[in-house]
Design a protein around this motif. Structure first.
Motif, PDB file in Angstrom:
ATOM      1  N   ARG A  13       2.633   6.200   8.811  1.00 60.12           N
ATOM      2  CA  ARG A  13       2.820   5.877   7.393  1.00 60.12           C
ATOM      3  C   ARG A  13       3.452   4.499   7.193  1.00 60.12           C
ATOM      4  NH1 ARG A  13       3.347   8.202   2.286  1.00 60.12           N
ATOM      5  NH2 ARG A  13       2.863  10.305   3.041  1.00 60.12           N
ATOM      6  N   ASP A  14       4.515   4.180   7.926  1.00 57.66           N
ATOM      7  CA  ASP A  14       5.182   2.892   7.728  1.00 57.66           C
ATOM      8  C   ASP A  14       4.246   1.724   8.040  1.00 57.66           C
ATOM      9  OD1 ASP A  14       7.498   4.105   6.898  1.00 57.66           O
ATOM     10  OD2 ASP A  14       8.573   3.837   8.790  1.00 57.66           O
ATOM     11  N   ALA A  17       1.857   1.366   5.183  1.00 59.71           N
ATOM     12  CA  ALA A  17       2.531   0.820   4.004  1.00 59.71           C
ATOM     13  C   ALA A  17       2.783  -0.675   4.154  1.00 59.71           C
ATOM     14  CB  ALA A  17       3.851   1.553   3.768  1.00 59.71           C
ATOM     15  N   SER A  18       3.172  -1.106   5.355  1.00 62.59           N
ATOM     16  CA  SER A  18       3.427  -2.533   5.546  1.00 62.59           C
ATOM     17  C   SER A  18       2.134  -3.338   5.496  1.00 62.59           C
ATOM     18  CB  SER A  18       4.159  -2.780   6.873  1.00 62.59           C
ATOM     19  OG  SER A  18       3.382  -2.394   7.981  1.00 62.59           O
ATOM     20  N   TYR A  21       1.279  -3.436   1.728  1.00 63.70           N
ATOM     21  CA  TYR A  21       2.178  -4.358   1.019  1.00 63.70           C
ATOM     22  C   TYR A  21       1.753  -5.807   1.234  1.00 63.70           C
ATOM     23  CZ  TYR A  21       6.324  -7.118  -0.075  1.00 63.70           C
ATOM     24  OH  TYR A  21       7.171  -8.081  -0.574  1.00 63.70           O
ATOM     25  N   ALA A  30       1.374  -0.530  -2.955  1.00 66.03           N
ATOM     26  CA  ALA A  30       1.211  -0.172  -1.548  1.00 66.03           C
ATOM     27  C   ALA A  30       1.437   1.324  -1.346  1.00 66.03           C
ATOM     28  CB  ALA A  30       2.179  -0.980  -0.687  1.00 66.03           C
ATOM     29  N   GLU A  31       2.453   1.877  -1.986  1.00 68.13           N
ATOM     30  CA  GLU A  31       2.716   3.308  -1.865  1.00 68.13           C
ATOM     31  C   GLU A  31       1.561   4.132  -2.443  1.00 68.13           C
ATOM     32  OE1 GLU A  31       6.509   3.749  -3.770  1.00 68.13           O
ATOM     33  OE2 GLU A  31       7.585   3.622  -1.856  1.00 68.13           O
ATOM     34  N   VAL A  34      -1.264   4.107   0.071  1.00 69.59           N
ATOM     35  CA  VAL A  34      -0.993   4.998   1.197  1.00 69.59           C
ATOM     36  C   VAL A  34      -1.190   6.455   0.779  1.00 69.59           C
ATOM     37  CG1 VAL A  34       0.802   5.827   2.778  1.00 69.59           C
ATOM     38  CG2 VAL A  34       0.536   3.371   2.365  1.00 69.59           C
ATOM     39  N   GLN A  35      -0.757   6.797  -0.417  1.00 69.35           N
ATOM     40  CA  GLN A  35      -0.950   8.170  -0.893  1.00 69.35           C
ATOM     41  C   GLN A  35      -2.432   8.489  -1.042  1.00 69.35           C
ATOM     42  OE1 GLN A  35       1.218  10.518  -1.030  1.00 69.35           O
ATOM     43  NE2 GLN A  35      -0.187  12.065  -1.873  1.00 69.35           N
ATOM     44  N   MET A  93       8.797  -1.230   4.889  1.00 65.95           N
ATOM     45  CA  MET A  93       7.545  -1.774   4.377  1.00 65.95           C
ATOM     46  C   MET A  93       7.331  -3.221   4.811  1.00 65.95           C
ATOM     47  SD  MET A  93       5.999  -1.433   0.510  1.00 65.95           S
ATOM     48  CE  MET A  93       5.956   0.362   0.511  1.00 65.95           C
TER      49      MET A  93
END
Length: 312
Positions: A13-14, A17-18, A21, A30-31, A34-35, A93
């Motif tokens: 996940r991280d 997200a990065s 972003y 970005a979140e 990812v979702q 992120m």
């Protein structure tokens, strides 16, 4: 969805997200990307996914590309009022930071410059420079040829490095000293010292003090110094807007030194600096609450150094 599938997604996940972003310049967007990727992973026939990391990277990248190409995003970004969302040091992120390229790719300066790239150029550049993907894998992620990936990265790198003032990396302690000296000059009203600390081609951009959306831009070090001196001169009206008399802290934001104005309610404004060769080359002032939401959340869990100015 079974637990191993969830664990596999959460393990990456991280990283997702990065990547998102860097592509979007917004933590909220970005979140969301990812979702959306998780929902597609949930609905996928995972037995047929041979390389989950590659599959997830392709999905989140293409979700981000769709967002960058959307009419809403084109309108907002073309209007000239878009600014990357700043993140406090330590935010997951921000992603990998082992190489110069990885650290540069998340600076506010480079995130802003990447707005001038096409969505595919931006994706190819981020995947190659920040995440070290080879061109063959980038080609598979973006559904282009390997030679096209090489061309996109070459054009993007040339544009970013041409317009970016790239110098030797600045030692964080040295950068902090310069920013503290700059802050001391700004809060004392010593315009001539501010001018001396600015490069000849210094620039500044600000979203104003409060929820303003129209960006203010300043060029020449004399105009930048005047803007900074006016901005850092306390008044009763500014203190009312800030919700008190903020303390001034120095911290790292997107890898660059920054001054954070902090009241009991949290961070009410920041100024992010680009520093090189003992001078300040650019400043970005951000005070819109929505742009500071994630940074504020991180600050509340942060153990800050003592303020440089205890009460402004």
């Amino acid at each position: 969805m079974d637990s191993p599938a969830i664990d596999r997604f959460e393990a990456g996940r991280d990283r997702l997200a990065s990547l998102a972003y860097r592509l979007l310049g917004s933590a909220d967007d970005a979140e969301d990307a990812v979702q959306d990727t998780f929902l597609r992973w949930q609905a996928a026939d995972r037995e047929r996914v041979r390389m989950p990391e590659a599959w997830l990277t392709k999905v989140v990248t293409n979700i981000c590309l769709d967002r960058l190409r959307s009419a809403r995003a084109r309108h907002e970004r073309a209007a000239g009022d878009w600014m990357p969302e700043p993140l406090l040091e330590g935010d997951p992120m921000l992603g990998p930071a082992e190489t110069v390229e990885q650290r540069e790719s998340v600076s506010l300066a480079v995130l802003t410059l990447m707005e001038r790239l096409s969505p595919v150029e931006r994706a190819a550049y981020v995947l190659h420079e920040a995440f070290s993907y080879p061109h063959a894998e980038i080609a598979g992620i973006l559904d282009i040829t390997e030679s096209a990936s090489q061309q996109h990265v070459h054009r993007a790198r040339r544009r970013v490095t041409t317009e970016r003032r790239v110098g030797d990396e600045v030692d964080p302690a040295a950068a902090r000293r310069i920013v503290e000296e700059f802050l001391a000059a700004a809060t004392s009203g010593r315009t001539e010292r501010l001018v001396a600390l600015l490069t000849a081609d210094a620039t500044a951009v600000s979203d104003g003090f409060g929820p303003a959306r129209r960006l203010l831009r300043f060029t020449t070090r004399e105009r930048v110094a005047s803007y900074v001196r006016a901005g850092f001169t306390p008044t009763a009206a500014k203190r009312r807007l800030a919700g008190g008399s903020p303390a001034m802290h120095v911290a790292l934001v997107n890898g660059s030194p920054a001054v954070l104005a902090v009241t009991d309610d949290g961070v009410v404004g920041i100024v992010v600096f680009e520093v090189g060769d003992g001078m300040v080359s650019s400043l970005r002032g951000i005070a819109a609450a929505d742009r500071l939401a994630r940074l504020n959340e991180a600050w509340r869990q942060h153990e800050p150094d003592p303020p440089v100015v205890s009460a402004w």
